[in-house]
Motif scaffolding. Structure first.
Motif, PDB file in Angstrom:
ATOM      1  N   TYR A  44      -3.227  -1.855  24.513  1.00  0.00           N
ATOM      2  CA  TYR A  44      -2.649  -1.437  23.233  1.00  0.00           C
ATOM      3  C   TYR A  44      -3.728  -0.749  22.402  1.00  0.00           C
ATOM      4  N   PRO A  45      -3.557   0.560  22.071  1.00  0.00           N
ATOM      5  CA  PRO A  45      -4.661   1.317  21.470  1.00  0.00           C
ATOM      6  C   PRO A  45      -4.751   1.233  19.945  1.00  0.00           C
ATOM      7  N   TYR A  46      -3.808   0.592  19.295  1.00  0.00           N
ATOM      8  CA  TYR A  46      -3.765   0.639  17.836  1.00  0.00           C
ATOM      9  C   TYR A  46      -4.284  -0.658  17.239  1.00  0.00           C
ATOM     10  N   ASP A  47      -4.349  -0.685  15.931  1.00  0.00           N
ATOM     11  CA  ASP A  47      -4.871  -1.845  15.205  1.00  0.00           C
ATOM     12  C   ASP A  47      -4.015  -3.070  15.466  1.00  0.00           C
ATOM     13  N   ARG A  48      -4.623  -4.125  15.942  1.00  0.00           N
ATOM     14  CA  ARG A  48      -3.908  -5.365  16.231  1.00  0.00           C
ATOM     15  C   ARG A  48      -3.921  -6.324  15.042  1.00  0.00           C
ATOM     16  N   CYS A  49      -4.909  -6.220  14.197  1.00  0.00           N
ATOM     17  CA  CYS A  49      -5.131  -7.255  13.186  1.00  0.00           C
ATOM     18  C   CYS A  49      -4.654  -6.893  11.785  1.00  0.00           C
ATOM     19  N   GLY A  50      -4.168  -5.693  11.569  1.00  0.00           N
ATOM     20  CA  GLY A  50      -3.762  -5.283  10.223  1.00  0.00           C
ATOM     21  C   GLY A  50      -2.672  -6.157   9.640  1.00  0.00           C
ATOM     22  N   ASN A  51      -1.645  -6.441  10.422  1.00  0.00           N
ATOM     23  CA  ASN A  51      -0.559  -7.291   9.927  1.00  0.00           C
ATOM     24  C   ASN A  51      -1.034  -8.713   9.673  1.00  0.00           C
ATOM     25  N   LEU A  52      -1.935  -9.199  10.504  1.00  0.00           N
ATOM     26  CA  LEU A  52      -2.473 -10.549  10.327  1.00  0.00           C
ATOM     27  C   LEU A  52      -3.274 -10.644   9.035  1.00  0.00           C
ATOM     28  N   VAL A  53      -4.057  -9.621   8.756  1.00  0.00           N
ATOM     29  CA  VAL A  53      -4.844  -9.603   7.514  1.00  0.00           C
ATOM     30  C   VAL A  53      -3.925  -9.625   6.296  1.00  0.00           C
ATOM     31  N   VAL A  54      -2.862  -8.844   6.328  1.00  0.00           N
ATOM     32  CA  VAL A  54      -1.922  -8.795   5.203  1.00  0.00           C
ATOM     33  C   VAL A  54      -1.177 -10.131   5.063  1.00  0.00           C
ATOM     34  N   ALA A  55      -0.768 -10.727   6.171  1.00  0.00           N
ATOM     35  CA  ALA A  55      -0.069 -12.017   6.108  1.00  0.00           C
ATOM     36  C   ALA A  55      -0.984 -13.103   5.538  1.00  0.00           C
ATOM     37  N   LEU A  56      -2.253 -13.092   5.905  1.00  0.00           N
ATOM     38  CA  LEU A  56      -3.186 -14.069   5.343  1.00  0.00           C
ATOM     39  C   LEU A  56      -3.435 -13.806   3.859  1.00  0.00           C
ATOM     40  N   MET A  57      -3.445 -12.540   3.446  1.00  0.00           N
ATOM     41  CA  MET A  57      -3.554 -12.226   2.019  1.00  0.00           C
ATOM     42  C   MET A  57      -2.393 -12.848   1.250  1.00  0.00           C
ATOM     43  N   LEU A  58      -1.192 -12.671   1.773  1.00  0.00           N
ATOM     44  CA  LEU A  58      -0.009 -13.242   1.129  1.00  0.00           C
ATOM     45  C   LEU A  58      -0.095 -14.760   1.069  1.00  0.00           C
ATOM     46  N   PHE A  60      -2.777 -16.872   1.274  1.00  0.00           N
ATOM     47  CA  PHE A  60      -3.817 -17.399   0.388  1.00  0.00           C
ATOM     48  C   PHE A  60      -3.459 -17.205  -1.082  1.00  0.00           C
ATOM     49  N   ASN A  61      -2.935 -16.041  -1.437  1.00  0.00           N
ATOM     50  CA  ASN A  61      -2.561 -15.809  -2.828  1.00  0.00           C
ATOM     51  C   ASN A  61      -1.397 -16.686  -3.255  1.00  0.00           C
ATOM     52  N   HIS A  62      -0.438 -16.879  -2.381  1.00  0.00           N
ATOM     53  CA  HIS A  62       0.701 -17.730  -2.731  1.00  0.00           C
ATOM     54  C   HIS A  62       0.262 -19.176  -2.917  1.00  0.00           C
ATOM     55  N   LEU A  63      -0.564 -19.682  -2.019  1.00  0.00           N
ATOM     56  CA  LEU A  63      -1.053 -21.051  -2.160  1.00  0.00           C
ATOM     57  C   LEU A  63      -1.908 -21.217  -3.414  1.00  0.00           C
ATOM     58  N   ARG A  78      -8.592 -20.060  -5.079  1.00  0.00           N
ATOM     59  CA  ARG A  78      -8.518 -18.784  -5.796  1.00  0.00           C
ATOM     60  C   ARG A  78      -9.669 -17.857  -5.430  1.00  0.00           C
ATOM     61  N   VAL A  79     -10.862 -18.421  -5.232  1.00  0.00           N
ATOM     62  CA  VAL A  79     -11.985 -17.601  -4.777  1.00  0.00           C
ATOM     63  C   VAL A  79     -11.691 -17.066  -3.379  1.00  0.00           C
ATOM     64  N   LEU A  80     -11.153 -17.920  -2.500  1.00  0.00           N
ATOM     65  CA  LEU A  80     -10.772 -17.477  -1.160  1.00  0.00           C
ATOM     66  C   LEU A  80      -9.693 -16.397  -1.231  1.00  0.00           C
ATOM     67  N   ALA A  81      -8.690 -16.610  -2.058  1.00  0.00           N
ATOM     68  CA  ALA A  81      -7.590 -15.648  -2.164  1.00  0.00           C
ATOM     69  C   ALA A  81      -8.079 -14.300  -2.693  1.00  0.00           C
ATOM     70  N   LEU A  82      -8.873 -14.312  -3.735  1.00  0.00           N
ATOM     71  CA  LEU A  82      -9.359 -13.054  -4.309  1.00  0.00           C
ATOM     72  C   LEU A  82     -10.346 -12.364  -3.372  1.00  0.00           C
ATOM     73  N   GLY A  83     -11.204 -13.144  -2.717  1.00  0.00           N
ATOM     74  CA  GLY A  83     -12.136 -12.574  -1.747  1.00  0.00           C
ATOM     75  C   GLY A  83     -11.409 -11.984  -0.549  1.00  0.00           C
ATOM     76  N   TRP A  84     -10.394 -12.706  -0.048  1.00  0.00           N
ATOM     77  CA  TRP A  84      -9.644 -12.204   1.098  1.00  0.00           C
ATOM     78  C   TRP A  84      -8.825 -10.971   0.708  1.00  0.00           C
ATOM     79  N   THR A  85      -8.354 -10.916  -0.523  1.00  0.00           N
ATOM     80  CA  THR A  85      -7.628  -9.735  -0.984  1.00  0.00           C
ATOM     81  C   THR A  85      -8.555  -8.521  -1.016  1.00  0.00           C
ATOM     82  N   ALA A  86      -9.769  -8.708  -1.502  1.00  0.00           N
ATOM     83  CA  ALA A  86     -10.732  -7.601  -1.507  1.00  0.00           C
ATOM     84  C   ALA A  86     -11.042  -7.157  -0.080  1.00  0.00           C
TER      85      ALA A  86
END
Length: 107
Positions: A44-58, A60-63, A78-86
């Motif tokens: 698979y030649p395309y980005d595998r982790c983009g959706n995972l990064v976005v799901a983890l952003m959601l 962490f911010n929701h929690l 909150r530090v984890l959520a804001l850091g992961w969002t950046a």
């Protein structure tokens, strides 16, 4: 002082159906993303982790901002959520395009 207020202010009590319903949807999305990631062929030649990064952003911010936690846990989440969002914004907007450039279809 605004940073301290963001990190330590308690979450406003909201509708529990929204809080737990959206948490369920985010967890299901995360499980689905992991399943797709594991089922993708090695070629698979395309980005595998983009959706995972976005799901983890959601997640962490929701929690961090929808549930009440003890003060130390809330600050850490909150530090984890804001850091992961950046990190997530950097990854989605810049790094994934550098790691996985779009291939042109012209010969």
């Amino acid at each position: 002082m605004i940073i301290r207020r963001i990190l330590t202010s308690p979450a406003q009590p909201g509708n529990p159906i929204f809080a737990y319903g959206l948490l369920t949807i985010i967890v299901l999305l995360l499980i689905w993303n992991i399943q797709v990631l594991l089922d993708a062929p090695p070629s698979y030649p395309y980005d595998r982790c983009g959706n995972l990064v976005v799901a983890l952003m959601l997640l962490f911010n929701h929690l961090a901002f929808q549930f009440r936690w003890p003060a130390g846990v809330a600050v850490a989440l909150r530090v984890l959520a804001l850091g992961w969002t950046a990190f997530g914004l950097f990854y989605v907007c810049y790094e994934s395009h550098m790691l996985f450039p779009l291939k042109s279809s012209s010969p």
